[in-house]
Design a protein around this motif. Structure first.
Motif, mmCIF file in Angstrom:
data_model
loop_
_atom_site.group_PDB
_atom_site.id
_atom_site.type_symbol
_atom_site.label_atom_id
_atom_site.label_comp_id
_atom_site.label_asym_id
_atom_site.label_seq_id
_atom_site.Cartn_x
_atom_site.Cartn_y
_atom_site.Cartn_z
ATOM 1 N N SER A 31 1.417 -43.736 -53.331
ATOM 2 C CA SER A 31 0.758 -42.872 -52.350
ATOM 3 C C SER A 31 -0.631 -42.461 -52.811
ATOM 4 N N LEU A 32 -0.760 -42.124 -54.081
ATOM 5 C CA LEU A 32 -2.060 -41.736 -54.627
ATOM 6 C C LEU A 32 -3.061 -42.886 -54.528
ATOM 7 N N GLU B 250 -3.023 -45.523 -52.464
ATOM 8 C CA GLU B 250 -3.383 -45.784 -51.066
ATOM 9 C C GLU B 250 -4.290 -44.703 -50.510
ATOM 10 N N THR B 251 -4.046 -43.463 -50.881
ATOM 11 C CA THR B 251 -4.878 -42.356 -50.400
ATOM 12 C C THR B 251 -6.290 -42.469 -50.939
ATOM 13 N N THR C 178 -8.167 -45.396 -49.322
ATOM 14 C CA THR C 178 -8.366 -45.214 -47.885
ATOM 15 C C THR C 178 -9.428 -44.165 -47.604
ATOM 16 N N PHE C 179 -9.442 -43.075 -48.349
ATOM 17 C CA PHE C 179 -10.415 -42.013 -48.093
ATOM 18 C C PHE C 179 -11.827 -42.370 -48.525
ATOM 19 N N TYR D 273 0.659 -40.085 -40.300
ATOM 20 C CA TYR D 273 -0.344 -40.730 -41.123
ATOM 21 C C TYR D 273 0.247 -42.002 -41.698
ATOM 22 N N THR E 233 -1.055 -45.728 -43.376
ATOM 23 C CA THR E 233 -2.233 -46.396 -43.926
ATOM 24 C C THR E 233 -2.802 -47.396 -42.929
ATOM 25 N N ASN F 35 -8.628 -53.238 -49.199
ATOM 26 C CA ASN F 35 -7.538 -52.374 -48.747
ATOM 27 C C ASN F 35 -6.348 -53.193 -48.272
#
Length: 187
Positions: A32-33, A35-36, A39-40, A54, A56, A70
């Motif tokens: 999760s970290l 991908e976050t 993505t951000f 939310y 991805t 990505n």
């Protein structure tokens, strides 16, 4: 462990259970970290996500720059978080089927295969919908279809899980039969 049911407490001791749970938590957090973070960093052209949660992939549809990196990271994540566990589960069920086929008694074989079938149904519903979402053909893509499949694997499969397992319980089935008889008598 299915092949050695009497050794379960020796094989699955507290340390192993704790290690497996910790490993799942750490792997989920790291995925999760990762991908976050990736993505951000992207530049978004739109501000409204046409999705109920939310995801991805839903955020990547809003991006107006190249997202090749990505996409590669999503595929790697899908392999580690979805395909690897799915393969291990199916491998385990292969061993279960072999163990069931070795059982001589028809009654025991039927009970074991019934339990196995209900477990496998839940596993296939969850992993099937998840794999379709992340690895499905983009030619059949539609935002509405994507939302329905995501809703199914996020809400539907986990909601059906207790239902499927509880229907195997004799007391639950007896209570359900009584309830349906009362309902039928009123109608």
């Amino acid at each position: 462990m299915v092949c050695y049911p009497l050794h379960y407490t020796v094989i699955m001791h507290g340390g192993l259970c704790l290690g497996l749970a910790a490993g799942c938590l750490v792997a989920g957090f790291m995925n999760s970290l990762m991908e976050t973070i990736i993505t951000f960093r992207l530049l978004l052209c739109h501000r409204v996500i046409n999705h109920f949660a939310y995801e991805t992939l839903a955020v990547l549809w809003l991006v107006c720059v190249d997202i090749y990196f990505n996409k590669v990271m999503v595929v790697a994540s899908v392999f580690l978080v979805i395909m690897l566990p799915c393969s291990l589960v199916l491998f385990s069920y292969g061993h279960i089927v072999v163990a069931i086929l070795r059982i001589c008694s028809t009654q025991r074989c039927g009970k074991a295969s019934g339990t196995c079938a209900s477990h496998l149904t839940v596993v296939c519903m969850y992993f099937g919908a998840t794999i379709f979402t992340y690895l499905g053909p983009r030619s059949a893509f539609s935002v509405e279809k994507e939302k329905m499949v995501a809703l199914f694997y996020a809400v539907g499969a986990p909601m059906l899980n207790p239902l499927i397992y509880s229907l195997r319980n004799k007391e639950v089935m007896a209570a359900l039969s009584k309830f349906l008889e009362k309902f039928r008598d009123k109608g």
